[in-house]
Design a protein around this motif. Sequence first.
Motif, mmCIF file in Angstrom:
data_model
loop_
_atom_site.group_PDB
_atom_site.id
_atom_site.type_symbol
_atom_site.label_atom_id
_atom_site.label_comp_id
_atom_site.label_asym_id
_atom_site.label_seq_id
_atom_site.Cartn_x
_atom_site.Cartn_y
_atom_site.Cartn_z
ATOM 1 N N VAL A 137 60.896 37.855 35.865
ATOM 2 C CA VAL A 137 61.191 39.160 36.468
ATOM 3 C C VAL A 137 62.212 39.923 35.631
ATOM 4 O O VAL A 137 62.115 41.150 35.478
ATOM 5 C CB VAL A 137 61.684 38.979 37.918
ATOM 6 C CG1 VAL A 137 62.070 40.320 38.526
ATOM 7 C CG2 VAL A 137 60.612 38.315 38.766
ATOM 8 N N ARG A 138 63.164 39.200 35.051
ATOM 9 C CA ARG A 138 64.181 39.856 34.204
ATOM 10 C C ARG A 138 63.561 40.511 32.978
ATOM 11 O O ARG A 138 63.993 41.588 32.538
ATOM 12 C CB ARG A 138 65.219 38.795 33.800
ATOM 13 C CG ARG A 138 66.007 39.056 32.531
ATOM 14 C CD ARG A 138 66.942 40.225 32.629
ATOM 15 N NE ARG A 138 67.676 40.422 31.405
ATOM 16 C CZ ARG A 138 67.253 41.120 30.348
ATOM 17 N NH1 ARG A 138 66.061 41.676 30.362
ATOM 18 N NH2 ARG A 138 68.012 41.260 29.276
ATOM 19 N N LEU A 155 75.427 37.887 36.770
ATOM 20 C CA LEU A 155 74.012 38.249 36.818
ATOM 21 C C LEU A 155 73.789 39.442 37.751
ATOM 22 O O LEU A 155 72.966 40.328 37.453
ATOM 23 C CB LEU A 155 73.186 37.052 37.281
ATOM 24 C CG LEU A 155 73.091 35.893 36.279
ATOM 25 C CD1 LEU A 155 72.468 34.666 36.945
ATOM 26 C CD2 LEU A 155 72.294 36.297 35.047
ATOM 27 N N LEU A 156 74.507 39.498 38.862
ATOM 28 C CA LEU A 156 74.375 40.629 39.772
ATOM 29 C C LEU A 156 74.896 41.917 39.144
ATOM 30 O O LEU A 156 74.263 42.977 39.246
ATOM 31 C CB LEU A 156 75.122 40.337 41.077
ATOM 32 C CG LEU A 156 74.525 39.233 41.950
ATOM 33 C CD1 LEU A 156 75.472 38.901 43.109
ATOM 34 C CD2 LEU A 156 73.159 39.645 42.486
ATOM 35 N N ALA A 157 76.042 41.838 38.475
ATOM 36 C CA ALA A 157 76.583 43.020 37.799
ATOM 37 C C ALA A 157 75.662 43.487 36.684
ATOM 38 O O ALA A 157 75.464 44.696 36.477
ATOM 39 C CB ALA A 157 77.973 42.697 37.245
ATOM 40 N N ALA A 158 75.061 42.535 35.961
ATOM 41 C CA ALA A 158 74.141 42.884 34.876
ATOM 42 C C ALA A 158 72.932 43.651 35.405
ATOM 43 O O ALA A 158 72.488 44.633 34.791
ATOM 44 C CB ALA A 158 73.687 41.616 34.156
ATOM 45 N N LEU A 178 66.522 39.354 43.658
ATOM 46 C CA LEU A 178 66.100 37.953 43.547
ATOM 47 C C LEU A 178 67.250 37.046 43.105
ATOM 48 O O LEU A 178 67.365 35.906 43.568
ATOM 49 C CB LEU A 178 64.932 37.835 42.568
ATOM 50 C CG LEU A 178 63.601 38.402 43.069
ATOM 51 C CD1 LEU A 178 62.542 38.327 41.981
ATOM 52 C CD2 LEU A 178 63.133 37.668 44.325
ATOM 53 N N VAL A 179 68.099 37.530 42.217
ATOM 54 C CA VAL A 179 69.279 36.750 41.822
ATOM 55 C C VAL A 179 70.150 36.475 43.039
ATOM 56 O O VAL A 179 70.627 35.350 43.249
ATOM 57 C CB VAL A 179 70.083 37.497 40.737
ATOM 58 C CG1 VAL A 179 71.485 36.891 40.592
ATOM 59 C CG2 VAL A 179 69.361 37.438 39.393
ATOM 60 N N ALA A 180 70.366 37.502 43.845
ATOM 61 C CA ALA A 180 71.205 37.338 45.032
ATOM 62 C C ALA A 180 70.648 36.283 45.977
ATOM 63 O O ALA A 180 71.398 35.553 46.637
ATOM 64 C CB ALA A 180 71.339 38.682 45.759
ATOM 65 N N ILE A 181 69.319 36.170 46.036
ATOM 66 C CA ILE A 181 68.685 35.228 46.959
ATOM 67 C C ILE A 181 68.595 33.819 46.379
ATOM 68 O O ILE A 181 68.830 32.824 47.079
ATOM 69 C CB ILE A 181 67.270 35.732 47.333
ATOM 70 C CG1 ILE A 181 67.364 37.047 48.105
ATOM 71 C CG2 ILE A 181 66.508 34.682 48.149
ATOM 72 C CD1 ILE A 181 66.027 37.736 48.297
ATOM 73 N N LEU A 182 68.267 33.710 45.083
ATOM 74 C CA LEU A 182 67.851 32.426 44.517
ATOM 75 C C LEU A 182 68.920 31.664 43.739
ATOM 76 O O LEU A 182 68.833 30.435 43.625
ATOM 77 C CB LEU A 182 66.636 32.631 43.602
ATOM 78 C CG LEU A 182 65.370 33.182 44.270
ATOM 79 C CD1 LEU A 182 64.275 33.386 43.232
ATOM 80 C CD2 LEU A 182 64.896 32.246 45.376
#
Length: 420
Positions: free
Chosen positions: A23-24, A80-83, A192-196
């Motif tokens: 996804v990224r 990762l969230l900030a990115a 998705l990062v926030a969830i996984l």
Amino acid sequence: MTMTTPALTRRQAERRFVLLTAVRWLPVGLTIGMTVLLPLERGLGLAEIGVLLSVQGFVVLGLELPTGGLADAIGRRPLLLAASALAVASTCVFLLAESFAVFAIALVLQGVFRALDSGPLEAWFVDVALADDPDAPLDTPLGRGAAALGIAIAAGAAAGGALVAWHPFAAMSALVLPFILAAALYAVSGVLVAILVREPARARVTLRFAVRETPLAMRGGVRLLRGSGVLRALVLVEVFWSIAMIAFESLTPIRLAEQLGAESTAAAVFGPSSALAWGLFAVGSASVPLLRRRLGTAGAAIAMRAVNGLFVVLMGLAAGPAGLLIGYGLAYLTHGAAGPVHNALLHRQSGPQTRAMVLSMNSMIAGGSYSLGLLVLMPLAEVTSPAVAIVAAGAFSVVGALGYLPALRQERSGPVAENT
């Protein structure tokens, strides 16, 4: 009373790593090649574009060590969230840019995003995998992640090329719609990062803690680099590798536009060609277990670095779009195989307390070399031809295979203990 979340298994972490990687990189595929073609269409020259792309690289160069240290100090997930948030912002600014100054702002933001994004996801996966199974081989799952990256970029490139060819909105450039979709996908990636991405519970991170711990993590990584000749040689490989990447990432669409006569025509052709090339990248990444069994990890790295450079030379020497694109596909095939074995060698030299820093140092050298290379190769392409610049980049990159020799000697001497 607090509840403890069960730790992820290696297999669970691998599945999440592969999904998040795909996804990224899907939005990157959507806009591949167009990062050069959109400024060209809006009136910028090749030398100006070279400066713009180098701006991003120098921002990454300046931030790699602090962000790597920050990831080791406060965790991978926050970075990762900030990115993801900065990826959305930089894409929107780039899309709206009409002048050199605004494009530069977009690429500064993109540089910060790339620095934050460089390494934390892979470091998170390796930490979880080794916590579950300390003897787990890393090159195979990293190869699966790289294959997912290649498939995602291939799918994105095919979709991006199709969108350019379709051009449903005549009032705006055919190159705009892929950037709009890319921004939306970066937002999805953040969700998705926030969830996984799940990390062990930490004490609440304060600004004071981050300011105190980040330099300590940076010093640990630099101390590790200073004490390991193998690690220094591995990182040095990126100087040569990044120059080859300029040829197949930035110079190929320019050479294609020169051959076909228009940026929009080149974008429409480059989309499916990139899709095929990234499909070959995925094939190369998936072949890592076979290469490792035949050549060993370091031996496979040497072979792929040398052959990749030779294929880049072929791109410059080949006559016509067909020859250029065949060489382009073969370069990506070997590029895909080279990445997982290179990173597996890096992880042998690091541990949980330095893993993100080692990846950041590696990326820092790559980004800095890429930026400096752009300042040489783009003007060279302008005063001679893109073909000459491509040949020069490929020939130079072959020398990087020598940087794997210390790792090869270490591999043949026996198992490597993980460093911290």
